[in-house]
Enzyme design. Structure first.
Site, PDB file in Angstrom:
ATOM      1  N   GLY A 200       0.828  -1.202   0.000  1.00 18.51           N
ATOM      2  CA  GLY A 200       0.000   0.000   0.000  1.00 18.51           C
ATOM      3  C   GLY A 200       0.856   1.242   0.000  1.00 18.51           C
ATOM      4  O   GLY A 200       2.082   1.158  -0.123  1.00 18.51           O
ATOM      5  N   ASP A 201       0.191   2.392   0.147  1.00 19.44           N
ATOM      6  CA  ASP A 201       0.899   3.669   0.109  1.00 19.44           C
ATOM      7  C   ASP A 201       1.014   4.269   1.511  1.00 19.44           C
ATOM      8  O   ASP A 201       0.822   3.563   2.511  1.00 19.44           O
ATOM      9  CB  ASP A 201       0.190   4.610  -0.860  1.00 19.44           C
ATOM     10  CG  ASP A 201      -1.270   4.834  -0.460  1.00 19.44           C
ATOM     11  OD1 ASP A 201      -1.695   4.279   0.581  1.00 19.44           O
ATOM     12  OD2 ASP A 201      -1.981   5.543  -1.185  1.00 19.44           O
ATOM     13  N   GLY A 205       0.192   2.809   5.322  1.00 15.01           N
ATOM     14  CA  GLY A 205       1.222   2.825   6.374  1.00 15.01           C
ATOM     15  C   GLY A 205       0.714   3.515   7.626  1.00 15.01           C
ATOM     16  O   GLY A 205       0.927   3.037   8.752  1.00 15.01           O
ATOM     17  N   GLU A 243      15.169   4.992  10.159  1.00 16.28           N
ATOM     18  CA  GLU A 243      16.375   4.906   9.308  1.00 16.28           C
ATOM     19  C   GLU A 243      16.106   5.836   8.146  1.00 16.28           C
ATOM     20  O   GLU A 243      15.333   5.503   7.246  1.00 16.28           O
ATOM     21  CB  GLU A 243      16.553   3.472   8.774  1.00 16.28           C
ATOM     22  CG  GLU A 243      16.636   2.398   9.829  1.00 16.28           C
ATOM     23  CD  GLU A 243      17.941   2.436  10.607  1.00 16.28           C
ATOM     24  OE1 GLU A 243      18.931   2.972  10.081  1.00 16.28           O
ATOM     25  OE2 GLU A 243      17.958   1.946  11.734  1.00 16.28           O
ATOM     26  N   CYS A 277      20.972   5.300   0.486  1.00 15.27           N
ATOM     27  CA  CYS A 277      20.921   6.257   1.603  1.00 15.27           C
ATOM     28  C   CYS A 277      22.310   6.629   2.116  1.00 15.27           C
ATOM     29  O   CYS A 277      22.534   7.746   2.528  1.00 15.27           O
ATOM     30  CB  CYS A 277      20.061   5.695   2.722  1.00 15.27           C
ATOM     31  SG  CYS A 277      20.611   4.076   3.264  1.00 15.27           S
TER      32      CYS A 277
END
Ligand code: NAD
Length: 465
Positions: A200-201, A205, A243, A277
């Site tokens: 899902g998006d 969330g 994170e 990252c």
């Protein structure tokens, strides 16, 4: 067009209740290639219920059971690595060879790292007349991004299984084919309910974090996403590991083998088209060397052009182009290689020219903000104090690197760096060492013993007589 509309709930692949849809384009061609559905509150409720029930069993399993499950998961990922790499190549754009070695390969090492650290994580400690046991924190909400979709999920799934926790994963909406493969593998390997997946998006969330059955949240993603997730978790006083992004610096000392160092920094900085990252996107060189070093970096970046994949989406392409355009308008910035637009011969899809700037202003946007594209910036420093100040001079603190010969100089610099991962002379990534950041790069640590500890709580038992 392929449609993805399933979740993994209680060991079974089920059709999502949610009906919201998103159409995604291939990063390689720009053509619409997939349709994905987003989970809703009913999907979240079913997944959390399954995870809560499974927690009663999984939290009492012994080390051998957990070890066997995590090892089986690693072996299955290894077995399916071609399929996984092909999916990640198609969805993220990572070139196939790197997709296989890093995107599909690294999670296997990470999972085996958890196996190696399992006994230490479960060992009881003695403190005077207390024994301290490390108990599972409960049911975890895990939310992950798209740039290393399998790796980021396995960092959380492996740690949860090792700690005795159960988990509901909400992976990125941009990698539905990878998510579907991951669900297939998990359904085959892990006991029903221990690991559940609801694609899902951001809305899905948010529903997951808010669910009463969630005990803790673990998020990997952007600073903006992390801020929203941390606020939602704080409302219910749920512990929340973050994170987040980075703008990491590589420091070249004047006694380093500059050819080797610059090549490694350019390769690392452009890996996955800069969508990494901990990429070293700022290269700090002695002021006296800046002309030569910048020219070398520019040449190396141009040579990489043909080997880079695209960035993931039109949004990401436009975002990166915006950074390049604004940097080109900044008087403190000089373009060395690349620039706006597509590389020659790669006009389709979301390919970006590998771009190198030199900048004299440590506060410039291109020096302080995460671009998440193949864009490097070179800065000169007068002395080592300035190199450290520049390296630490952003809101981030995820990674750093130092290159040189004199160990005492290197130690003096590394001791002052505010970054969670510091590599000296190109040392390889260690999938058992704690990974995480300072400042806006986040608060959590992943992988190895420290990753498992994030999902445990120490319980002290005092005994008399
Ligand atoms: P993102 O923050 O947009 O999304 C990450 C995930 O969070 C996705 O699954 C998304 O659907 C979800 N999400 C977004 N907003 C949410 C909200 N308000 N509530 C609940 N869920 C929400 O990040 P992205 O664009 O997918 O990933 C790129 C970013 O991730 C970069 O900044 C990168 O540096 C960072 N990242 C960090 C690490 C690390 O370990 N530190 C690793 C990889 C990527």
């Amino acid at each position: 067009m392929d449609t993805y509309d399933t979740a993994l709930v209680n060991g079974k692949i089920v059709t999502l209740d949610g009906t919201r849809e998103q159409v995604l384009a291939s990063p390689l061609t720009g053509q619409e290639s997939r349709k994905t559905r987003h989970g809703d509150a009913a999907d979240i409720a079913a997944a959390v219920a399954a995870a809560r029930t499974a927690f009663e069993r999984w939290s009492h399993t012994d080390a051998d059971t957990r070890r066997t499950t995590i090892e089986a998961l690693a072996a299955k990922i290894e077995e399916r690595s071609e399929d996984l790499a092909a999916a990640i190549n198609a969805e993220v754009g990572t070139p196939e060879k790197i997709a296989k070695a890093v995107q599909a390969g690294l999670p296997v090492h990470v999972l085996r790292g958890f196996v190696s650290d399992l006994d230490s994580a479960l060992a009881e400690e003695s403190i005077a007349h207390s024994s301290v046991q490390y108990r599972p924190i409960g049911v975890i909400a895990a939310i992950t991004p798209w740039n290393y979709p399998l790796h980021q999920a396995m960092c959380k799934i492996g740690a949860a299984l090792a700690a005795g926790c159960t988990l509901v994963l909400k992976p990125s909406e941009l990698t539905p084919r990878t998510n579907a493969l991951m669900m297939e593998i998990l359904a085959e390997i892990v006991p029903a309910g221990t690991i559940n997946v609801v694609p899902g998006d951001a809305e899905t969330g948010a529903q997951l974090i808010d669910h009463d059955g969630i005990d803790a949240v673990s998020f990997t993603g952007s600073v903006e996403g992390g801020r929203a997730v941390a606020q939602a978790a704080a409302k219910a006083l749920k512990p929340c590991g973050l994170e987040l992004g980075g703008k990491s610096a590589g420091i070249l000392l004047d006694d380093a083998d500059s050819e080797v160092a610059l090549k490694a920094m350019v390769n690392g900085g452009l890996l996955n088209s800069g969508q990494t990252c901990n990429a070293l996107t700022r290269i700090l060189v002695p002021q006296a060397m800046i002309g030569d070093a910048a020219a070398q970096i520019g040449t190396l970046a141009e040579k990489m052009a043909a080997r880079l994949g695209p960035v993931i989406s039109k949004d990401q392409y436009d975002r990166v182009q915006g950074f390049i355009e604004r940097a080109q308008e900044d008087d403190a910035v000089t373009l060395i290689a690349g620039g706006t637009g597509h590389p020659e011969g790669q006009e389709q899809g979301y390919f970006v020219r590998p771009t190198v700037f030199v900048c004299t202003d440590p506060k410039a946007e291109i020096v302080t903000k995460e671009v998440f594209g193949p864009v490097l910036v070179v800065l000169g420093y007068a002395d080592e104090d300035e190199a450290v100040a520049l390296a630490n001079g952003t809101d981030y603190g995820l990674a750093a690197a130092v290159w040189g010969k004199d160990t005492s100089r290197i130690d003096a610099i590394t001791s002052q760096l505010r970054a969670g991962q510091i590599d000296v002379n190109g040392a390889p990534f260690n999938p058992r060492a704690p990974f995480g950041g300072f400042k806006q790069s986040g608060s959590g640590r992943e992988m190895g013993l420290h990753g498992i500890r994030e999902f445990q709580r120490p319980v002290s038992i005092q005994r008399k007589g």
